[in-house]
Design a protein around this motif. Sequence first.
Motif, mmCIF file in Angstrom:
data_model
loop_
_atom_site.group_PDB
_atom_site.id
_atom_site.type_symbol
_atom_site.label_atom_id
_atom_site.label_comp_id
_atom_site.label_asym_id
_atom_site.label_seq_id
_atom_site.Cartn_x
_atom_site.Cartn_y
_atom_site.Cartn_z
ATOM 1 N N TYR A 135 14.963 -15.404 3.077
ATOM 2 C CA TYR A 135 16.009 -15.119 2.097
ATOM 3 C C TYR A 135 15.901 -16.062 0.901
ATOM 4 C CZ TYR A 135 18.207 -12.563 5.945
ATOM 5 O OH TYR A 135 18.472 -11.700 6.978
ATOM 6 N N ASP A 136 15.424 -17.278 1.136
ATOM 7 C CA ASP A 136 15.318 -18.277 0.078
ATOM 8 C C ASP A 136 14.131 -18.042 -0.854
ATOM 9 O OD1 ASP A 136 17.514 -19.620 1.148
ATOM 10 O OD2 ASP A 136 16.251 -20.863 2.440
ATOM 11 N N ASP A 137 13.117 -17.320 -0.383
ATOM 12 C CA ASP A 137 11.906 -17.138 -1.179
ATOM 13 C C ASP A 137 11.386 -15.706 -1.052
ATOM 14 O OD1 ASP A 137 9.627 -17.478 -2.662
ATOM 15 O OD2 ASP A 137 8.813 -19.124 -1.441
ATOM 16 N N PRO A 138 12.079 -14.755 -1.700
ATOM 17 C CA PRO A 138 11.632 -13.366 -1.592
ATOM 18 C C PRO A 138 10.223 -13.161 -2.166
ATOM 19 C CG PRO A 138 13.410 -13.551 -3.193
ATOM 20 C CD PRO A 138 13.294 -14.879 -2.507
ATOM 21 N N ALA A 139 9.817 -13.992 -3.119
ATOM 22 C CA ALA A 139 8.462 -13.861 -3.675
ATOM 23 C C ALA A 139 7.418 -14.155 -2.602
ATOM 24 C CB ALA A 139 8.283 -14.805 -4.866
ATOM 25 N N ALA A 140 7.698 -15.109 -1.733
ATOM 26 C CA ALA A 140 6.766 -15.419 -0.639
ATOM 27 C C ALA A 140 6.714 -14.262 0.349
ATOM 28 C CB ALA A 140 7.177 -16.707 0.064
ATOM 29 N N THR A 141 7.865 -13.683 0.659
ATOM 30 C CA THR A 141 7.882 -12.528 1.554
ATOM 31 C C THR A 141 7.107 -11.377 0.928
ATOM 32 O OG1 THR A 141 10.005 -13.181 2.522
ATOM 33 C CG2 THR A 141 9.355 -10.865 2.769
ATOM 34 N N ARG A 142 7.315 -11.142 -0.365
ATOM 35 C CA ARG A 142 6.604 -10.074 -1.086
ATOM 36 C C ARG A 142 5.091 -10.313 -1.031
ATOM 37 N NH1 ARG A 142 9.388 -10.361 -5.461
ATOM 38 N NH2 ARG A 142 8.042 -11.853 -6.527
ATOM 39 N N ALA A 143 4.664 -11.548 -1.269
ATOM 40 C CA ALA A 143 3.232 -11.873 -1.230
ATOM 41 C C ALA A 143 2.665 -11.666 0.166
ATOM 42 C CB ALA A 143 3.004 -13.306 -1.694
ATOM 43 N N THR A 144 3.424 -12.036 1.175
ATOM 44 C CA THR A 144 2.981 -11.850 2.562
ATOM 45 C C THR A 144 2.817 -10.373 2.877
ATOM 46 O OG1 THR A 144 4.004 -13.912 3.309
ATOM 47 C CG2 THR A 144 3.629 -12.207 4.980
ATOM 48 N N VAL A 145 3.805 -9.573 2.525
ATOM 49 C CA VAL A 145 3.744 -8.125 2.792
ATOM 50 C C VAL A 145 2.557 -7.515 2.054
ATOM 51 C CG1 VAL A 145 4.934 -5.927 2.471
ATOM 52 C CG2 VAL A 145 6.195 -7.913 3.330
ATOM 53 N N LEU A 146 2.377 -7.884 0.815
ATOM 54 C CA LEU A 146 1.257 -7.345 0.044
ATOM 55 C C LEU A 146 -0.074 -7.753 0.673
ATOM 56 C CD1 LEU A 146 0.511 -5.630 -2.351
ATOM 57 C CD2 LEU A 146 0.620 -7.673 -3.778
ATOM 58 N N GLY A 147 -0.180 -8.995 1.120
ATOM 59 C CA GLY A 147 -1.397 -9.439 1.796
ATOM 60 C C GLY A 147 -1.674 -8.650 3.061
ATOM 61 N N VAL B 57 10.305 -4.677 -1.385
ATOM 62 C CA VAL B 57 9.742 -3.355 -1.110
ATOM 63 C C VAL B 57 9.270 -2.645 -2.384
ATOM 64 C CG1 VAL B 57 10.202 -1.078 -0.121
ATOM 65 C CG2 VAL B 57 11.083 -3.144 1.002
ATOM 66 N N ALA B 58 10.143 -2.530 -3.371
ATOM 67 C CA ALA B 58 9.776 -1.793 -4.599
ATOM 68 C C ALA B 58 8.559 -2.409 -5.293
ATOM 69 C CB ALA B 58 10.981 -1.704 -5.549
ATOM 70 N N PRO B 59 8.508 -3.735 -5.477
ATOM 71 C CA PRO B 59 7.312 -4.293 -6.131
ATOM 72 C C PRO B 59 6.032 -4.074 -5.327
ATOM 73 C CG PRO B 59 9.108 -5.878 -6.199
ATOM 74 C CD PRO B 59 9.545 -4.752 -5.312
ATOM 75 N N VAL B 60 6.112 -4.160 -4.003
ATOM 76 C CA VAL B 60 4.911 -3.916 -3.189
ATOM 77 C C VAL B 60 4.481 -2.467 -3.332
ATOM 78 C CG1 VAL B 60 4.024 -3.780 -0.830
ATOM 79 C CG2 VAL B 60 5.303 -5.808 -1.553
ATOM 80 N N LEU B 61 5.405 -1.546 -3.267
ATOM 81 C CA LEU B 61 5.061 -0.126 -3.411
ATOM 82 C C LEU B 61 4.462 0.149 -4.781
ATOM 83 C CD1 LEU B 61 8.050 1.671 -1.659
ATOM 84 C CD2 LEU B 61 5.693 1.447 -0.845
ATOM 85 N N THR B 62 4.952 -0.512 -5.810
ATOM 86 C CA THR B 62 4.404 -0.338 -7.151
ATOM 87 C C THR B 62 2.937 -0.722 -7.188
ATOM 88 O OG1 THR B 62 6.555 -0.709 -8.171
ATOM 89 C CG2 THR B 62 4.624 -1.043 -9.570
#
Length: 116
Positions: free
Chosen positions: A65-77, A107-112
């Motif tokens: 919750y504190d670092d959504p950018a890290a979660t986004r990077a992990t999901v994208l990886g 979710v939206a940025p990864v899907l993009t």
Amino acid sequence: MLIGGWGTRLLRLVAEHADVRNVPGPPHNSVEFVAGRARVLDAHCAELGRDPAEIVRSVQVLVSYDDPAATRATVLGLVRAGMNHVVLSLPRPYPQGVVRRLAEEVVAPVLTVVMA
């Protein structure tokens, strides 16, 4: 049939019988570890003459919750490593509006990126 795990013998069973394979991802297992185990599964499929694309690659990711950018990077990886089903695990307590925030910031940025 869904089979969860990452051991070499278990991955052989996945190659033989499973429709879906699930594994815990970060922070429990790194993106590199998950990708390496996927390559082992692919090798088992090749030995058996099974198309590895027949198996859904599922992974669980603990959301930060504190670092959504890290979660986004992990999901994208993980997606780039061949995972095609990502379960976002939400730790308690749930912040107000967390689902909308995850949809907008992860979710939206990864899907993009993936759909580009």
